[in-house]
Design a protein around this motif. Structure first.
Motif, PDB file in Angstrom:
ATOM      1  N   ILE A   1     -11.631  -1.883  -2.147  1.00 15.37           N
ATOM      2  CA  ILE A   1     -12.386  -3.010  -2.708  1.00 15.37           C
ATOM      3  C   ILE A   1     -12.945  -3.907  -1.599  1.00 15.37           C
ATOM      4  O   ILE A   1     -14.020  -4.475  -1.738  1.00 15.37           O
ATOM      5  CB  ILE A   1     -11.499  -3.852  -3.659  1.00 15.37           C
TER       6      ILE A   1
ATOM      7  N   ASP B   1       3.279  11.245   2.734  1.00 12.12           N
ATOM      8  CA  ASP B   1       3.262  11.092   1.265  1.00 12.12           C
ATOM      9  C   ASP B   1       1.985  11.692   0.672  1.00 12.12           C
ATOM     10  O   ASP B   1       2.015  12.356  -0.361  1.00 12.12           O
ATOM     11  CB  ASP B   1       3.329   9.603   0.876  1.00 12.12           C
TER      12      ASP B   1
ATOM     13  N   ASN C   1       1.177   4.055  -2.968  1.00 10.81           N
ATOM     14  CA  ASN C   1       0.928   5.483  -2.759  1.00 10.81           C
ATOM     15  C   ASN C   1       2.132   6.336  -3.146  1.00 10.81           C
ATOM     16  O   ASN C   1       1.980   7.442  -3.657  1.00 10.81           O
ATOM     17  CB  ASN C   1       0.538   5.750  -1.300  1.00 10.81           C
TER      18      ASN C   1
ATOM     19  N   ASP D   1      -8.372  -0.703   2.009  1.00  7.05           N
ATOM     20  CA  ASP D   1      -8.400  -1.177   0.634  1.00  7.05           C
ATOM     21  C   ASP D   1      -9.830  -0.945   0.165  1.00  7.05           C
ATOM     22  O   ASP D   1     -10.762  -1.556   0.703  1.00  7.05           O
ATOM     23  CB  ASP D   1      -8.053  -2.675   0.597  1.00  7.05           C
TER      24      ASP D   1
ATOM     25  N   LYS E   1      -2.890  -1.739  -6.529  1.00  9.05           N
ATOM     26  CA  LYS E   1      -3.351  -0.755  -5.543  1.00  9.05           C
ATOM     27  C   LYS E   1      -3.094   0.687  -5.974  1.00  9.05           C
ATOM     28  O   LYS E   1      -3.716   1.616  -5.453  1.00  9.05           O
ATOM     29  CB  LYS E   1      -2.721  -1.061  -4.181  1.00  9.05           C
TER      30      LYS E   1
ATOM     31  N   LYS F   1       0.825  -1.214   0.000  1.00 11.22           N
ATOM     32  CA  LYS F   1       0.000   0.000   0.000  1.00 11.22           C
ATOM     33  C   LYS F   1       0.863   1.269   0.000  1.00 11.22           C
ATOM     34  O   LYS F   1       0.587   2.224  -0.737  1.00 11.22           O
ATOM     35  CB  LYS F   1      -0.911  -0.022   1.237  1.00 11.22           C
ATOM     36  N   ILE F   2       1.894   1.264   0.846  1.00 10.31           N
ATOM     37  CA  ILE F   2       2.744   2.459   0.927  1.00 10.31           C
ATOM     38  C   ILE F   2       3.495   2.662  -0.388  1.00 10.31           C
ATOM     39  O   ILE F   2       3.588   3.784  -0.901  1.00 10.31           O
ATOM     40  CB  ILE F   2       3.739   2.316   2.098  1.00 10.31           C
TER      41      ILE F   2
ATOM     42  N   LEU G   1      -5.221   5.730   2.303  1.00  9.17           N
ATOM     43  CA  LEU G   1      -4.091   5.038   2.924  1.00  9.17           C
ATOM     44  C   LEU G   1      -4.496   3.843   3.779  1.00  9.17           C
ATOM     45  O   LEU G   1      -3.895   2.778   3.697  1.00  9.17           O
ATOM     46  CB  LEU G   1      -3.308   6.039   3.801  1.00  9.17           C
TER      47      LEU G   1
ATOM     48  N   GLN H   1      -8.041   2.362  -8.689  1.00 10.93           N
ATOM     49  CA  GLN H   1      -8.008   0.975  -8.218  1.00 10.93           C
ATOM     50  C   GLN H   1      -9.360   0.311  -8.462  1.00 10.93           C
ATOM     51  O   GLN H   1     -10.384   0.780  -7.974  1.00 10.93           O
ATOM     52  CB  GLN H   1      -7.658   0.903  -6.724  1.00 10.93           C
ATOM     53  N   GLU H   2      -9.335  -0.786  -9.230  1.00  9.13           N
ATOM     54  CA  GLU H   2     -10.567  -1.501  -9.572  1.00  9.13           C
ATOM     55  C   GLU H   2     -10.596  -2.909  -8.999  1.00  9.13           C
ATOM     56  O   GLU H   2     -11.641  -3.538  -8.947  1.00  9.13           O
ATOM     57  CB  GLU H   2     -10.693  -1.622 -11.107  1.00  9.13           C
ATOM     58  N   THR H   3      -9.405  -3.432  -8.655  1.00 10.59           N
ATOM     59  CA  THR H   3      -9.299  -4.808  -8.163  1.00 10.59           C
ATOM     60  C   THR H   3      -8.380  -4.791  -6.949  1.00 10.59           C
ATOM     61  O   THR H   3      -7.807  -3.754  -6.613  1.00 10.59           O
ATOM     62  CB  THR H   3      -8.677  -5.725  -9.240  1.00 10.59           C
ATOM     63  N   THR H   4      -8.213  -5.933  -6.315  1.00 10.81           N
ATOM     64  CA  THR H   4      -7.251  -5.970  -5.216  1.00 10.81           C
ATOM     65  C   THR H   4      -6.700  -7.363  -5.025  1.00 10.81           C
ATOM     66  O   THR H   4      -7.161  -8.331  -5.634  1.00 10.81           O
ATOM     67  CB  THR H   4      -7.883  -5.439  -3.910  1.00 10.81           C
ATOM     68  N   LEU H   5      -5.674  -7.432  -4.182  1.00 10.63           N
ATOM     69  CA  LEU H   5      -5.119  -8.708  -3.745  1.00 10.63           C
ATOM     70  C   LEU H   5      -5.213  -8.699  -2.232  1.00 10.63           C
ATOM     71  O   LEU H   5      -4.651  -7.824  -1.571  1.00 10.63           O
ATOM     72  CB  LEU H   5      -3.681  -8.843  -4.234  1.00 10.63           C
TER      73      LEU H   5
END
Lengths: 248, 154
Positions: free
Chosen positions: B65, B105, A71, B63, A103, A67-68, B60, A117-121
């Motif tokens: 989704i 950030d 970003n 998520d 992400k 995630k970081i 941040l 972002q449309e999907t994720t893990l």
């Protein structure tokens, strides 16, 4: 002149050396570069033709895997990566790199929008980190340049806790109708929707996948090495050879 | 002080909650617990307005989704007990420090303050206080480095 690949690392990246090695094996000139070098302007992304975001646990995977890093790519590099893609260059994200691409919204990049972002893990169904050999198959019908002529099963390791590919139903439909699904697990290890192990963008020049093809470049990498034919050309290399072939 | 709670959307498997439930039943042999839900807690002690905190949560801490968040309110519906575990104040909170970097950030500058984190477990079932305390001490909290607190929910 050799095409140049940049292997982007940050705090917690741990697969940059084998990734760099494999890129050099297939013909690239490869550099390991810290993201801060790009942010400060010491290195320029556009001096390279291929960006590879390798595996690892960037920034401890705190706040969610990659995630970081995602970003930082969005807020610190701004439009650098979308511009890099639009100029016809290649992007490959492996494991943590795939998580960062997803992400940050670079994948699936519908309509050339690389910031949504449309999907994720997310967390594996098992609820824990999994470290095992899997088999994946190429299901792409021709869009993805990385999987040209790959009509064989690729065995290689997975090393992830958050590898379950998840997408809303309409996004899954769009991925399939756009030919953006690239790799599927032969036997689903983590609960990924429709066994998906890797996807590409609409151009076919950006690929992300959870398994580690760079960790299967010689037969000696395989847990079956004593039972298989001796070869310095293992199946994982094919993806990187296709990337090199793109620049010929 | 801003408190942000992050939870999985109900349609996704809560692996941490499910695993904790299994540990309580199988290792502590407390069979009266019916379900466990896991929640991440972020405590931001900084001079920020609500819009900035919302932006931090959206960009941040979750998520988009799979997760949802609440600012200065709590996930608790349908549960009987809430347990919260956090590091002692003199123990480095790596997740909190990473969140601080992530906030810088996003906001593009210095963060006037800091972030600490906690893990929250919501328990459903006819548990008594003695059992809840045992879940804290024998399973969820490492007393050397962590504090715990619990409360009964209405």
């Amino acid at each position: 002149m050799k095409p140049k690949a940049i292997v982007l690392r940050t705090a917690g990246t741990n697969c940059e050396y084998e990734t760099n090695h494999v890129l050099k094996m297939v013909g690239f000139d490869a550099d390991n570069v810290h993201i801060n070098e790009l942010i400060r302007g010491d290195k320029k992304l556009l001096d390279y033709q291929m960006l590879v975001i390798p595996g690892g646990f960037s920034h401890g995977d705190y706040l969610g895997s990659a995630k970081i890093l995602a970003n930082k790519m969005t807020y610190k590099l701004g439009n650098d990566i979308p511009e890099f893609i639009e100029k016809g260059n290649l992007v490959l994200g492996i494991c943590n790199g795939f998580q960062a691409l997803v992400k940050s919204g670079i994948l699936p990049g519908f309509g050339g929008n690389y910031k949504k972002q449309e999907t994720t893990l997310t967390m594996n169904d098992s609820g824990h980190f999994q470290d095992e050999w899997i088999e994946m198959k190429n299901v792409n019908k021709g869009k993805c340049i990385f999987t040209k002529d790959i009509d064989f099963i690729i065995p290689c390791p997975i090393n992830h806790g958050e590898g379950k590919f998840v997408a809303p139903k309409e996004i899954m439909g769009k991925l399939k109708s756009n030919d953006q699904v690239v790799f599927k697990y032969v036997k689903n290890p983590n609960g990924s929707y429709e066994d998906i192990a890797g996807i590409c963008d609409e151009s076919g020049r950006v690929l992300g996948l959870m398994p580690h093809p760079e960790k299967y470049f010689t037969h000696l990498n395989s847990p079956q090495s004593t039972r298989t034919e001796i070869s310095n050309e293992a199946a994982g290399l094919a993806i990187f050879r296709n990337a090199f072939g793109y620049f010929k | 002080m801003w408190r942000i709670e992050v939870s999985l959307l109900s349609e996704f498997t809560d692996s941490v909650g499910t695993g904790t439930l299994s540990d309580i039943k199988e290792d502590l042999l407390i069979k009266s617990v019916e379900s466990v839900k896991y929640v991440d807690v972020y405590l931001i002690d900084a001079n920020l307005d609500e819009n900035s905190v919302k932006e931090i949560a959206e960009k941040l801490l979750i998520d988009p989704i799979t997760q949802e968040f609440k600012i200065n309110s709590e996930f608790s519906n349908g549960f009987n007990w809430a347990i919260e575990v956090s590091l002692h104040k003199n123990v480095t909170d790596n997740v909190g420090m990473t969140a601080e970097e992530g906030i810088r950030d996003i906001l593009g500058g210095k963060l006037d303050g800091g972030v600490r984190t906690a893990r929250k477990y919501l328990l459903k079932g006819k548990l008594d206080e003695k059992e809840v305390k045992r879940i804290c001490t024998d399973l969820l909290a490492n007393g050397i480095i962590e504090n715990y607190s619990y409360k009964k929910l209405d």
